[in-house]
Design an enzyme around this catalytic site. Structure first.
Site, PDB file in Angstrom:
ATOM      1  N   GLY A   1      30.916 123.787  23.571  1.00  0.00           N
ATOM      2  CA  GLY A   1      31.060 123.359  22.019  1.00  0.00           C
ATOM      3  C   GLY A   1      29.852 121.722  21.936  1.00  0.00           C
TER       4      GLY A   1
ATOM      5  N   SER B   1      37.316 120.385  24.113  1.00  0.00           N
ATOM      6  CA  SER B   1      36.182 121.120  23.734  1.00  0.00           C
ATOM      7  C   SER B   1      36.093 122.483  23.822  1.00  0.00           C
ATOM      8  CB  SER B   1      34.870 121.083  24.555  1.00  0.00           C
ATOM      9  OG  SER B   1      33.778 121.142  25.550  1.00  0.00           O
ATOM     10  N   ASP B   2      35.429 123.537  22.850  1.00  0.00           N
ATOM     11  CA  ASP B   2      35.632 125.200  22.821  1.00  0.00           C
ATOM     12  C   ASP B   2      34.222 124.976  23.673  1.00  0.00           C
ATOM     13  OD1 ASP B   2      35.855 127.422  23.077  1.00  0.00           O
ATOM     14  OD2 ASP B   2      35.254 128.024  20.851  1.00  0.00           O
ATOM     15  N   TYR B   3      34.370 126.162  24.738  1.00  0.00           N
ATOM     16  CA  TYR B   3      33.100 126.002  25.436  1.00  0.00           C
ATOM     17  C   TYR B   3      31.776 126.283  25.707  1.00  0.00           C
ATOM     18  CZ  TYR B   3      36.733 128.191  29.207  1.00  0.00           C
ATOM     19  OH  TYR B   3      37.067 128.420  29.750  1.00  0.00           O
TER      20      TYR B   3
END
Length: 794
Positions: free
Chosen positions: A332, A328-330
């Site tokens: 997300g 995941s992006d941070y």
């Protein structure tokens, strides 16, 4: 960013490890590969990765499995409670807290580089690996990830030119070398995954993350992205001790958000998405075999990417065959609830994200701690957990962590920002600089001709590395570079001129105070006094790390609704030009700005974006002719926001002239001058016609007609004249950066085949349609020679 109050109790107590007290935990000998134990098969290095994963997974409890899908971060912004940390206030490692917080193991650790130099970071990652290996039931090692956008973002790490500047080099071999060096530095400190490269297409320069991209064109971004990934990962299929797993991001349609604001929807048709935005990611998977992919924060057709099963499963894995890890992006998964409002709870966010195909939640657990209970309640299948855990374990085996997780702190100190990497950073800065204008051949300057050189401007005396940087431990400003270059042959004067922001250009700080007009008026007056005493003026202008950056929250802004220069810089330019002194402008910024007055009135203009730690030296080398600039624009420079979108590969109906204005940009895609002159001739195709599945060799003769050696980026464009669906007026389909000696002629060759000539027809099938193509070759997207080329129906 998400706030700590948004996280569940377990996430708030989950923690980051913090700075471990290394003296408390003795390390095993380093640099020695562990012998295969007599224990379980997953410890046997002689078995295949698949065999080892197959043995390990059934041994794991549900809690141990979910722990592998979680991460930890030591950022104290989010962790205030001492009980949630495995360190005390002096940085000492607290084994009793670790025994509670990560008793089941840990999937990833986020950004171990923060506040740690090379040795300290290497010792920290060793200590954590040793504790996990010896104090968790199965001893599954930790995967460390870090930021590596244009060098390892760590104290002391070599800072190369920003991504948009690397895009300006049009040199895949250079990017391969830069990210090979970056990987070696990161791995030496204990990192196995880098969160780069960014493969977004920068199709709206209002967007503050434009600087993180390689530009607007899918072919160019694909080529450079593949080179970067191969540099990061090495030859494969495993990741050796000098390389790291790359992460292609942000998947997908992130670079042209509505209104130019970060994380806004990217609502485009399936045709546009597939023909353009997905191209670099497809190349990353199928050509470079990237190890990891990161979903984007935004939404596509109403579906946030962290919940987009079609994007992450159907396209990425089924169509393209991606076998790696989706991280995941941070924050997300949590933002499915807090920003997108497609779920009402963290439990629902966890179900949605993992079912869509997000394997690991970064930077610490927000939604995924609920996975254990969700499985036990029958709301989620354990086989879904197993699917993601398998990918995490495979990544760790491929990185060699089960067999040799340790690094050598002395080697980390030795390799970090070493002389070879400093020279590579200088080479990259040289190649990135673009000569936009050179009226009456003002440049290059003759050393000693100008006795008094005034270096003026808000970007003259400071080093600007751009976003996603750290402190490399060295850096050369434009002012210092010029002083070093001229030595005692000229007197170098300095004046600030104006300030873009009154606040320090801190990329991380929320508060931005723009330049004060009244104070800038006084600064301009002082600069004019200095300029009046000089023989030539170098103006260092543009933006800074606060005026173009990732807008990661409503309180941390970086997008703009204007592309005009901030901080009264045009006023400064007008005042300096009024002195009548010859003037050169050097631009440093994260996006193309609409420099209309400068483009019309200043005789010589250089574009540098952000050039990294060696930037000032490179600027001086170019100014005084010790390096002949050869960079090219990877993005169009607009006259105004009103021209957007202005990417060059528009459809035939897209650009009619505006009333009282023009649709032509200030500088077109691919533009870049040189101190040399180049002539193009004899563009030809062999054979002159092919069938839909055939290929042809395209050649063009390029001659350096000047008396000076120089670099030229030879660019090949195509246009299909009649097609079943509309096609762009031109598309890049080949490029090559070449160095030509004075008077030298070289035949530069490209191959055109189905990959270059095909498109999605009305039935959304990729085909090559018979017909006439116009082939164009030149040094930019506008000044080209052309021929007709036929694809016949066979």
């Amino acid at each position: 960013m998400s706030l700590l109050s948004l996280l569940p109790l377990r996430a708030r107590t989950f923690v980051s490890m913090g700075a471990v007290c290394l003296a408390l935990i003795p390390l095993c000998p380093l640099g020695t590969v562990a012998q295969a134990p007599s224990g379980p098969p997953y410890r046997d290095a002689k078995l295949s990765v698949d065999q080892r994963v197959a043995d390990l997974l059934p041994r794991m409890t549900l809690e141990e499995k979910v722990a592998q899908l979680e991460s930890a971060w030591e950022n104290r912004t989010f962790f205030k409670d001492p009980q949630s940390l495995m360190i005390d206030d002096k940085g000492a490692f607290l084994a009793d807290r670790a025994a509670v917080l990560i008793k089941n193991g840990l999937g990833e650790f986020s950004r171990p580089s923060e506040n740690r130099g090379p040795r300290a970071m290497a010792e920290f990652t060793n200590t954590l690996q040793k504790w996990v290996r010896e104090n968790t039931r199965l001893g599954i090692p930790v995967l460390f990830h870090d930021e590596c956008l244009h060098g390892h973002v760590a104290p002391g790490g070599t800072s190369y030119p920003q991504a948009i500047a690397l895009g300006s080099t049009w040199d895949p071999d250079l990017l391969h070398d830069v990210f090979t060096a970056t990987a070696a530095e990161a791995r030496s400190r204990g990192v196995q995954q880098c969160l780069a490269p960014v493969l977004d297409l920068a199709r709206d320069p209002r967007w503050g993350r434009t600087e993180e991209t390689y530009g607007e064109d899918p072919y160019l971004v694909s080529s450079l992205g593949v080179a970067a990934i191969r540099g990061f990962q090495g030859e494969g299929p495993g990741i050796d001790k000098s390389h790291v797993m790359a992460t292609a991001k942000h998947f997908a349609v992130h670079g042209q958000p509505e209104g130019g604001t970060n994380v806004a929807p990217g609502n485009y048709s399936e045709r546009v998405v597939r023909e353009y935005f997905l191209k670099p990611f497809e190349a990353a998977v199928q050509q470079a075999h990237v190890g990891a992919v990161m979903p984007s924060y935004n939404e596509l057709d109403g579906i946030p990417s962290h919940s987009n099963r079609h994007l992450l499963q159907d396209v990425l894995r089924q169509e393209w065959g991606f076998q790696g890890l989706v991280t995941s992006d941070y924050f997300g998964p949590t933002e499915l609830r807090t920003i997108h409002h497609v779920v009402g709870s963290q439990e629902a966010a966890a179900i949605m994200a993992i079912n869509a195909g997000v394997d690991v939640e970064l930077p610490f657990p927000g939604a995924y701690p609920y996975l254990v209970d969700l499985v036990k309640q029958g709301k989620l299948s354990e086989s879904t957990i197993d699917r993601s855990v398998t990918r995490v374990l495979k990544a760790k085996f491929l990185a060699g962590l089960f067999d040799d997780p340790y690094v050598d702190p002395s080697y980390a100190e030795k390799i970090t920002n070493n002389p070879e990497h400093q020279q590579l950073a200088l080479k990259a800065a040289h190649e990135a600089i673009i000569l936009l204008k050179n009226q009456n051949e003002l440049l290059p300057l003759t050393r000693g001709k100008y006795q008094r050189i005034a270096v003026i401007g808000p970007n003259a005396a400071e080093v600007h590395p751009g976003g996603y940087s750290n402190q490399p431990g060295r850096g050369v400003s434009v002012l210092q570079g010029i002083k070093d270059k001229v030595g005692s042959s000229s007197q170098v004067l300095y004046a600030l001129g104006c300030k873009i922001t009154e606040s320090d250009p801190d990329w991380d700080a929320d508060t931005v105070v723009l330049g004060d007009a009244a104070r800038n008026a006084n600064r301009i007056a002082d600069a004019v006094k200095v300029a009046q005493t000089a023989d030539i003026i170098i103006l260092a202008l543009g933006g800074n790390e606060q005026t173009s950056r990732e807008a990661w929250s409503p309180t941390h802004q970086g997008d703009r609704d204007s592309l005009d220069l901030l901080g009264n810089q045009d006023d400064l330019v007008k005042a300096i030009l009024a002195t009548g002194k010859p003037t050169v402008v050097f631009l440093q910024h994260g996006r193309p700005n609409s420099i209309n007055y400068i483009a019309e009135n200043v005789p010589a203009i250089l574009e540098g974006w952000y050039l990294g730690q060696e930037g000032g030296t490179a600027v001086a080398d170019v100014l005084f002719g010790d390096y002949n600039p050869g960079g090219k624009l990877p993005i169009t420079v607009p006259r105004s926001v009103g021209q957007l979108p202005d990417y060059y590969y528009q459809k035939p109906s897209a650009k009619r002239d505006y009333l009282g204005s023009t649709v032509l940009p200030l500088f077109p895609f691919g533009w870049g001058l040189s101190y040399s002159n180049f002539k193009y001739a004899n563009l030809r195709a062999t054979p002159d016609h092919i069938g839909p599945q055939g290929s042809a060799k395209i050649s063009v003769a390029v001659t350096n007609t000047s008396s000076r050696p120089g670099d030229e980026v030879v660019q090949l464009y195509i246009r299909q004249e009649v097609s079943s669906v509309t096609r762009p007026v031109k598309e890049l389909r080949g490029f090559r950066r070449v160095t030509l000696q004075a008077g030298e002629t070289r035949n530069v060759e490209f191959i055109l085949g189905p990959d270059e000539l095909s498109f999605l027809n009305r039935d959304m099938r990729r085909v090559v349609e018979p017909g006439v193509f116009t082939l164009m070759a030149g040094g930019n997207s506008v000044d080209v020679i052309s021929i007709d080329f036929n694809v016949v129906d066979r």
